[in-house]
Design an enzyme around this catalytic site. Structure first.
Site, PDB file in Angstrom:
ATOM      1  N   LYS A  47       0.833  -1.204   0.000  1.00  0.00           N
ATOM      2  CA  LYS A  47       0.000   0.000   0.000  1.00  0.00           C
ATOM      3  C   LYS A  47       0.869   1.256   0.000  1.00  0.00           C
ATOM      4  CE  LYS A  47      -3.814  -2.403   2.188  1.00  0.00           C
ATOM      5  NZ  LYS A  47      -4.318  -2.887   3.470  1.00  0.00           N
ATOM      6  N   GLN A  58      -3.979  -1.700   9.867  1.00  0.00           N
ATOM      7  CA  GLN A  58      -3.864  -2.968   9.135  1.00  0.00           C
ATOM      8  C   GLN A  58      -4.416  -4.124   9.957  1.00  0.00           C
ATOM      9  OE1 GLN A  58      -2.831  -3.493   5.877  1.00  0.00           O
ATOM     10  NE2 GLN A  58      -3.603  -5.535   6.303  1.00  0.00           N
ATOM     11  N   ASP A 106     -11.166   2.408   4.533  1.00  0.00           N
ATOM     12  CA  ASP A 106     -11.668   1.042   4.308  1.00  0.00           C
ATOM     13  C   ASP A 106     -13.189   1.024   4.164  1.00  0.00           C
ATOM     14  OD1 ASP A 106      -9.660  -0.817   4.080  1.00  0.00           O
ATOM     15  OD2 ASP A 106      -9.349  -0.979   6.251  1.00  0.00           O
TER      16      ASP A 106
END
Ligand SMILES: NC(=O)c1ccc[n+]([C@@H]2O[C@H](COP(=O)([O-])OP(=O)(O)OC[C@H]3O[C@@H](n4cnc5c(N)ncnc54)[C@H](OP(=O)(O)O)[C@@H]3O)[C@@H](O)[C@H]2O)c1
Length: 277
Positions: A43, A87, A110
């Site tokens: 990422k 994460q 997210d």
């Protein structure tokens, strides 16, 4: 599709930077899980390629829930940070859902914060969960008609099946479907999948979807995967390609579209918060 979305994101980032705003996607990693560290590296590399800043905090596995919340609070308060990503998974003993709930919903790239899931359920604007949003975009990109058609989703998990059902049932040209969700409570789930015009596997059970579960000519989207070490084991058995009209590839299907949606959420967050673009 993912490449096209990422090209649009890069163009938006360039416009923001030209206006003096550097979009920033902050990441938090807890502990030393190799896979999680790998995801963060991917990422960050992608963020750098697209022109994002990516401040990062790595907490030791011994960190407390309060330590994690403090890092999230700092990123929430930092006006130079537009998106925050904790994460998953985090070490045993820490509560991921509680940490996610601490993230400012408007920085939740997210799209999984309870407020954003609520916005999705109510049809209000907000960041969408990345994997479901990527599947809707993938179907639209390949001009698969969804409106008015029968979609069956195998799995009602919080990351994929449940939000996808909400998304594809919304009154929009790229959704507006008749959606059925099946799970372990529906022993005879093949009865439903066999009539699906669009079948989405979201169970995380390798090989669970076999050709006899697929209506001939149906569009099959493989979302569920399980990793055994570095081996990726998809829900959809490859032999389904014989029956399906169209099918996502074993590798390079729903994964890249998920990442593309993450960065789309991040650049949208930067645009909203800065008022630029
Ligand atoms: N490709 C990507 O980028 C990406 C991104 C996110 C998630 N995923 C994958 O998507 C999958 C779903 O994730 P999630 O977190 O939404 O789901 P989850 O919480 O793991 O739930 C799985 C769902 O599948 C159902 N299920 C499991 N075994 C079944 C069986 N034998 N028969 C019928 N139904 C069964 C479960 O039913 P019950 O509710 O009855 O237990 C549950 O609803 C996972 O494999 C995950 O790795 C992929």
């Amino acid at each position: 599709m993912a490449e096209r979305v990422l090209a649009e994101v890069a163009a938006s980032v360039a416009r923001l930077r030209a206006a003096g705003v550097t979009p920033a996607l902050a990441t938090v990693l807890v502990g030393d899980d190799d896979a999680s560290a790998g995801y963060i590296r991917i990422k960050q590399r992608q963020a750098a390629e697209l022109g994002f800043a990516s401040p990062h905090v790595h907490l030791p596995a011994s960190a407390s829930q309060a330590d994690l919340h403090a890092v999230v609070a700092d990123f929430n308060a930092d006006r130079g940070v537009h998106g925050v990503l904790v994460q998953h998974p985090i070490p045993v003993g820490l509560d991921y859902d509680r940490a996610l709930a601490e993230v400012d919903p408007d920085k939740d790239v997210d799209g999984m914060h309870p407020v954003n899931m609520g916005r999705l359920a109510l049809g209000l604007p907000g960041p969408l969960p990345c994997t479901p949003a990527g599947i809707e975009a993938l179907l639209a990109f390949h001009q698969v008609p969804v409106a008015g058609r029968e979609v069956v989703i195998l799995g009602r998990g919080a990351t994929l099946g449940r939000p996808l059902a909400l998304l594809l049932a919304q009154k929009r040209p790229t959704a507006n479907a008749a959606v059925t969700v099946v799970h372990t409570g529906v022993a005879d789930w093949p009865r439903y999948t066999r009539r699906a015009e669009i079948l989405v596997a979201a169970a995380g059970v390798p090989g669970i979807v076999r050709p006899e579960h697929v209506r001939p000519g149906a569009v099959v989207v493989g979302g569920g995967v399980r990793y055994e070490g570095r081996r990726l084991l998809p829900d959809v058995d490859e032999s389904c390609a014989r029956v399906a009209g169209a099918i996502t590839p074993r590798v390079g299907g729903v994964g890249p579209t998920t990442v593309a949606m993450l960065f789309r959420n991040a650049v949208e967050a930067a645009r909203r918060q800065s008022g630029v673009g």
